[in-house]
Write a protein that holds these residues in place. Structure first.
Motif, PDB file in Angstrom:
ATOM      1  N   CYS A  20      32.742   0.077 -21.281  1.00 30.75           N
ATOM      2  CA  CYS A  20      33.659   1.225 -21.259  1.00 30.75           C
ATOM      3  C   CYS A  20      34.869   1.066 -20.340  1.00 30.75           C
ATOM      4  O   CYS A  20      35.886   1.721 -20.550  1.00 30.75           O
ATOM      5  N   ILE A  24      38.616   2.927 -20.572  1.00 29.49           N
ATOM      6  CA  ILE A  24      39.016   3.902 -19.558  1.00 29.49           C
ATOM      7  C   ILE A  24      40.276   3.442 -18.816  1.00 29.49           C
ATOM      8  O   ILE A  24      41.158   4.247 -18.518  1.00 29.49           O
ATOM      9  N   ARG A  40      33.979   8.326 -23.116  1.00 27.60           N
ATOM     10  CA  ARG A  40      34.224   9.676 -22.582  1.00 27.60           C
ATOM     11  C   ARG A  40      33.064  10.112 -21.683  1.00 27.60           C
ATOM     12  O   ARG A  40      33.277  10.675 -20.612  1.00 27.60           O
ATOM     13  N   TYR A  41      31.826   9.834 -22.085  1.00 27.12           N
ATOM     14  CA  TYR A  41      30.680  10.152 -21.233  1.00 27.12           C
ATOM     15  C   TYR A  41      30.802   9.391 -19.907  1.00 27.12           C
ATOM     16  O   TYR A  41      30.643   9.962 -18.829  1.00 27.12           O
ATOM     17  N   TYR A  44      33.153  10.919 -17.544  1.00 27.43           N
ATOM     18  CA  TYR A  44      32.588  12.054 -16.803  1.00 27.43           C
ATOM     19  C   TYR A  44      31.794  11.538 -15.604  1.00 27.43           C
ATOM     20  O   TYR A  44      31.907  12.062 -14.499  1.00 27.43           O
ATOM     21  N   ILE A  52      39.593  11.492 -20.009  1.00 31.51           N
ATOM     22  CA  ILE A  52      38.976  12.550 -20.824  1.00 31.51           C
ATOM     23  C   ILE A  52      40.068  13.385 -21.494  1.00 31.51           C
ATOM     24  O   ILE A  52      40.019  13.646 -22.697  1.00 31.51           O
ATOM     25  N   THR A  55      42.211  11.444 -24.194  1.00 29.94           N
ATOM     26  CA  THR A  55      41.530  11.081 -25.446  1.00 29.94           C
ATOM     27  C   THR A  55      41.160  12.307 -26.279  1.00 29.94           C
ATOM     28  O   THR A  55      40.344  12.218 -27.190  1.00 29.94           O
ATOM     29  N   CYS A  56      41.789  13.443 -25.976  1.00 33.82           N
ATOM     30  CA  CYS A  56      41.628  14.657 -26.788  1.00 33.82           C
ATOM     31  C   CYS A  56      42.812  14.782 -27.738  1.00 33.82           C
ATOM     32  O   CYS A  56      43.954  14.504 -27.354  1.00 33.82           O
ATOM     33  N   THR A  70      36.890  20.774 -16.368  1.00 35.34           N
ATOM     34  CA  THR A  70      36.411  19.435 -16.706  1.00 35.34           C
ATOM     35  C   THR A  70      36.120  18.640 -15.435  1.00 35.34           C
ATOM     36  O   THR A  70      35.073  18.002 -15.308  1.00 35.34           O
ATOM     37  N   TYR A 128      39.064  12.574 -29.596  1.00 40.50           N
ATOM     38  CA  TYR A 128      38.099  13.672 -29.732  1.00 40.50           C
ATOM     39  C   TYR A 128      38.879  14.888 -30.213  1.00 40.50           C
ATOM     40  O   TYR A 128      39.906  15.237 -29.634  1.00 40.50           O
TER      41      TYR A 128
END
Length: 165
Positions: A20, A24, A40-41, A44, A52, A55-56, A70, A128
């Motif tokens: 990841c 990131i 994304r997990y 977090y 996060i 990537t929305c 968040t 996402y």
């Protein structure tokens, strides 16, 4: 640092640097919706709030993400693991649905965030879009703290006037 301690939080079994981290740090793009969900997990867990948010999907149909909420959820939780329950094509082209569970503890309560997320590939990049959360039973870790007991955070206040609000 041993390889086991450097395993990616997403549960892939790979090291963070080969899983990841490139996503990131934006040196690579997610090749699938599942890869983006795993990153994304991990974001977090690692408190990488910009990733996060970035990537929305951004559109009039999708609400903006609340940065403070968040960040609070990321930093005030102990993350225990991610389980991908399924991945399937969406109804539209370049969409996928990822069902997952993220287990975490916050304020002494262990919870499972069970979500079905819609991901869209826009301009060659997975994003996402929207998620549907399923209600889960919350399991408290440790004994229940009484409202009039001293707050376990050490503030000296009663629990009901501090963290129990």
């Amino acid at each position: 640092m041993s390889e086991e301690n450097n395993l990616c939080p997403c549960g892939s079994g790979k090291t963070y640097s080969e899983c990841c981290e490139p996503l990131i740090k934006k040196t690579a793009k997610a090749e699938s919706a599942e890869a983006l969900m795993r990153a994304r997990y991990t974001a977090y867990v690692k408190h990488e709030i910009d990733f996060i948010i970035d990537t929305c999907e951004k559109s009039e149909e999708v609400a903006d993400i609340d940065r403070k909420a968040t960040e609070d959820w990321s930093k005030n939780s102990t993350w225990h693991g991610l389980k991908i329950l399924g991945v399937q094509p969406g109804k539209e082209p370049d969409t996928e649905i990822v069902e997952f569970e993220a287990t975490y503890t916050q304020k002494g309560i262990r919870d499972v965030h069970h979500e079905t997320g819609l991901f869209k590939k826009i301009n060659g990049e997975w994003l996402y879009s929207v998620g549907y959360v399923k209600a889960m039973t919350v399991v408290r870790e440790g004994r229940k703290i009484g409202r009039n007991e001293p707050c376990p955070c050490g503030s000296g206040k009663k629990y009901k006037q501090c963290c129990g609000r």
